[in-house]
Design an enzyme around this catalytic site. Structure first.
Site, PDB file in Angstrom:
ATOM      1  N   ARG A  99      -0.485   3.290  -5.571  1.00 36.09           N
ATOM      2  CA  ARG A  99       0.436   2.153  -5.482  1.00 36.09           C
ATOM      3  C   ARG A  99      -0.130   1.012  -6.314  1.00 36.09           C
ATOM      4  O   ARG A  99      -1.257   0.578  -6.066  1.00 36.09           O
ATOM      5  CB  ARG A  99       0.591   1.706  -4.025  1.00 36.09           C
ATOM      6  N   HIS A 143       4.147  -8.520  -6.485  1.00 34.18           N
ATOM      7  CA  HIS A 143       2.962  -8.733  -5.646  1.00 34.18           C
ATOM      8  C   HIS A 143       2.403 -10.111  -5.994  1.00 34.18           C
ATOM      9  O   HIS A 143       1.279 -10.263  -6.459  1.00 34.18           O
ATOM     10  CB  HIS A 143       1.923  -7.630  -5.890  1.00 34.18           C
ATOM     11  N   GLU A 188       4.916  -8.137   0.986  1.00 34.08           N
ATOM     12  CA  GLU A 188       4.603  -9.177   1.968  1.00 34.08           C
ATOM     13  C   GLU A 188       5.302 -10.523   1.739  1.00 34.08           C
ATOM     14  O   GLU A 188       4.659 -11.553   1.463  1.00 34.08           O
ATOM     15  CB  GLU A 188       3.089  -9.386   2.048  1.00 34.08           C
ATOM     16  N   ASN A 310       1.828  -2.862   5.826  1.00 33.40           N
ATOM     17  CA  ASN A 310       0.454  -3.304   5.573  1.00 33.40           C
ATOM     18  C   ASN A 310      -0.121  -3.764   6.905  1.00 33.40           C
ATOM     19  O   ASN A 310       0.398  -4.707   7.512  1.00 33.40           O
ATOM     20  CB  ASN A 310       0.414  -4.469   4.570  1.00 33.40           C
ATOM     21  N   TYR A 312      -3.753  -4.732   8.982  1.00 34.80           N
ATOM     22  CA  TYR A 312      -5.186  -5.020   8.950  1.00 34.80           C
ATOM     23  C   TYR A 312      -5.743  -5.245  10.344  1.00 34.80           C
ATOM     24  O   TYR A 312      -6.840  -4.771  10.656  1.00 34.80           O
ATOM     25  CB  TYR A 312      -5.478  -6.212   8.030  1.00 34.80           C
ATOM     26  N   GLU A 376      -0.876  -0.457   2.854  1.00 33.11           N
ATOM     27  CA  GLU A 376      -2.207  -1.068   2.810  1.00 33.11           C
ATOM     28  C   GLU A 376      -2.877  -0.992   4.169  1.00 33.11           C
ATOM     29  O   GLU A 376      -2.246  -1.255   5.189  1.00 33.11           O
ATOM     30  CB  GLU A 376      -2.150  -2.561   2.419  1.00 33.11           C
TER      31      GLU A 376
HETATM   32  O1  PGI Z   1      -6.572  -9.407   1.935  1.00 36.41           O
HETATM   33  C1  PGI Z   1      -6.574  -8.057   1.551  1.00 36.41           C
HETATM   34  C2  PGI Z   1      -5.198  -7.682   1.010  1.00 36.41           C
HETATM   35  C3  PGI Z   1      -4.853  -8.383  -0.322  1.00 36.41           C
HETATM   36  O2  PGI Z   1      -5.873  -8.171  -1.280  1.00 36.41           O
HETATM   37  C4  PGI Z   1      -3.497  -7.820  -0.799  1.00 36.41           C
HETATM   38  O3  PGI Z   1      -3.148  -8.283  -2.104  1.00 36.41           O
HETATM   39  C5  PGI Z   1      -2.402  -8.223   0.157  1.00 36.41           C
HETATM   40  O4  PGI Z   1      -1.263  -7.388   0.019  1.00 36.41           O
HETATM   41  C6  PGI Z   1      -2.886  -8.252   1.582  1.00 36.41           C
HETATM   42  N1  PGI Z   1      -2.177  -8.581   2.666  1.00 36.41           N
HETATM   43  C7  PGI Z   1      -3.012  -8.648   3.728  1.00 36.41           C
HETATM   44  C8  PGI Z   1      -2.618  -9.089   5.086  1.00 36.41           C
HETATM   45  C9  PGI Z   1      -1.973 -10.514   4.967  1.00 36.41           C
HETATM   46  C10 PGI Z   1      -2.936 -11.500   4.389  1.00 36.41           C
HETATM   47  C11 PGI Z   1      -3.119 -11.549   3.008  1.00 36.41           C
HETATM   48  C12 PGI Z   1      -4.012 -12.465   2.447  1.00 36.41           C
HETATM   49  C13 PGI Z   1      -4.711 -13.347   3.266  1.00 36.41           C
HETATM   50  C14 PGI Z   1      -4.528 -13.281   4.645  1.00 36.41           C
HETATM   51  C15 PGI Z   1      -3.637 -12.352   5.199  1.00 36.41           C
HETATM   52  C16 PGI Z   1      -4.256  -8.306   3.294  1.00 36.41           C
HETATM   53  N2  PGI Z   1      -4.155  -8.049   1.973  1.00 36.41           N
END
Ligand code: PGI
Length: 468
Positions: A99, A143, A188, A310, A312, A376
């Site tokens: 992706r 993005h 997102e 996505n 986390y 993600e």
């Molecule tokens: O932060 C890690 C990754 C980013 O590098 C990606 O570009 C992005 O799609 C992504 N989204 C998220 C969860 C939302 C978030 C993004 C950035 C900072 C805090 C929360 C984590 N991440």
């Protein structure tokens, strides 16, 4: 886990309705798609090469104080030139899919008008290299790298940006659609709207709560118009990627507010064709929602083939009198964020794999019929290269736990089609710059040397076995 959902009675029973198997062999469904994910501004570099125009992240990263140590995406991982090496690494790891995002300002330097052929040429080369190596390309159209010229006209607070986005989608699909079958429109929109316009934490750095809602709507409208354009151009599978978090709280009202602002404000328009009534009410102190026009929700909810998820970590919240609003959740006065009793990654994010199971089962229950793809999931840890190796046990453990959690959701009935780890490479981590490393492959930014970490070697085995 005691997970409260917003809206209807979404309380998941205090007793888990699933079991995360933490030992033994786990096998994923036949055909489960294993891959990795990146994004243009975070890895490509070549910021001014072959006609690329400036994006809001070129501007934002040059604004003093916005990005750690003034880091920018000017060079990043130099993927624009080194993509054959990076594709070879993916092939050697045995990944089935990749992706990546297309840089809108490469394709249309001013965000509108005729395409820049040299910009499209790069993605031609990348897609051909992937397919020659047996790797399926999955394209994200947006993005976060909005052409600056469009931001100068209001960016996502301007309805016309949604129309420009659909034109860009059509141009990009016309060039790549014969070799790219799976497309997601936005990555997102919550981040673009509430980090970019409501709180100023991300580009373009505007900090007006009301603008978060306006931008969110125009992003969703752009998604719908792009889906129409992609269908007209004969696209295969089309979807959107959302960052979604289950909300853990003892207070149902706080949970509903955060679940609404983070999750349902996007899920409901796209998958149900309506904004959630409680969110509309909650936001009335900021906006009269007059930016919503007749017919918008029909466009936004055009049928899609997949939902990119996505994940986390969950959001743990509590009611706390006097707590000031969290700027990325407008109107969240009286709600305290954080407090999860869990190990943390280098981002300070809690490691709670059960949240992924809860999320996937909730999506299956509340939004049935939409195939899910984890677009993600990953973790930042402070890596050290020792004799040409990186023993990233924290990241490996995070990934192992989350794959087990994903497997539990599949056992519980979630229609999960694949998993794409964030990220293939260490890269530009937005406001954190290069100091946070999410890659399963280490990048030495001084030499551009790539070093697969232990997590990459482990992941390669998972892919080979289609399981743990
Ligand atoms: O932060 C890690 C990754 C980013 O590098 C990606 O570009 C992005 O799609 C992504 N989204 C998220 C969860 C939302 C978030 C993004 C950035 C900072 C805090 C929360 C984590 N991440």
């Amino acid at each position: 886990c005691d997970t409260e959902w917003g809206g209807e009675d979404m309380t998941v029973s205090a007793e888990k309705s699933y079991e995360i198997q933490d030992s033994g062999v786990l096998t994923f469904p036949e055909g489960f798609v294993w891959g990795a994910a990146t994004a243009a501004y975070q890895i490509e570099g070549a910021a001014r090469e072959d006609g690329r125009g400036p994006s809001i992240w070129d501007t934002f990263s040059r604004t003093p104080g916005k990005v750690h140590a003034g880091h920018t995406g000017d060079v990043a991982c130099d993927h624009y030139h080194r993509y054959p090496d990076d594709v070879r690494i993916m092939r050697d790891l045995g990944l089935a899919a990749y992706r990546f995002s297309v840089s809108w300002p490469r394709v249309q330097p001013d965000g509108s008008g005729p395409a820049n052929p040299r910009g499209l040429d790069f993605y031609d080369r990348l897609v051909d290299e992937l397919r020659e190596n047996g790797i399926t390309p999955i394209v994200t159209l947006y993005h976060w790298d909005l052409p600056q010229t469009l931001e100068d006209r209001g960016g996502w607070t301007n309805r016309e940006t949604a129309e420009r986005f659909a034109e860009y989608a059509a141009i990009t699909h016309a060039r790549l659609g014969d070799r790219v079958e799976t497309w997601t429109t936005l990555n997102e929109p919550w981040c673009s709207a509430f980090l970019g316009y409501a709180s100023g934490i991300h580009a373009p750095g505007r900090a007006e709560p009301a603008l978060g809602f306006t931008a969110a709507h125009h992003l969703l409208l752009g998604h719908g118009l792009a889906v129409q354009a992609l269908r007209a151009s004969g696209a295969g599978k089309v979807g959107i990627t959302l960052n979604l978090s289950p909300v853990i709280s003892d207070d149902a009202e706080a949970a509903a507010i955060v679940d609404g602002l983070q999750n349902r404000i996007f899920l409901d328009p796209v998958l149900r064709g309506e904004y959630p009534a409680d969110v509309v009410e909650h936001a009335r102190r900021f906006t009269d929602w007059s930016f919503v026009r007749d017919g918008d929700l029909e466009i936004i909810s055009r049928p899609t083939d997949l939902l990119g998820v996505n994940y986390y970590h969950p959001q743990t919240v509590a009611a706390r009198a006097g707590e000031p609003a969290n700027p990325v959740y407008p109107g969240s006065e009286g709600i305290a964020f954080g407090g999860a009793d869990a190990p943390r990654t280098a981002m300070g994010w809690p490691v709670q794999p059960f949240g992924l199971t809860d999320l996937l089962l909730r999506l299956a229950r509340d939004y049935p019929g939409t195939p899910l793809l984890i677009t993600e999931n990953g973790a930042a840890f402070d890596d050290v290269v020792e004799d040409g190796e990186v023993h990233d046990v924290g990241r490996l453990s995070y990934l192992d736990g989350h794959l087990r959690a994903a497997h539990a959701a599949i056992q519980g009935g979630a229609d999960l089609r694949g998993y794409l780890v964030w990220s293939l490479l260490d890269n530009f981590e937005w406001a954190e710059g290069y100091r946070k490393r999410f890659g399963i492959v280490h990048v030495d930014y001084g030499t551009q040397r790539r070093t697969p970490k232990d997590s990459a070697l482990w992941y390669s085995e998972v892919v080979r076995r289609n399981g743990l």
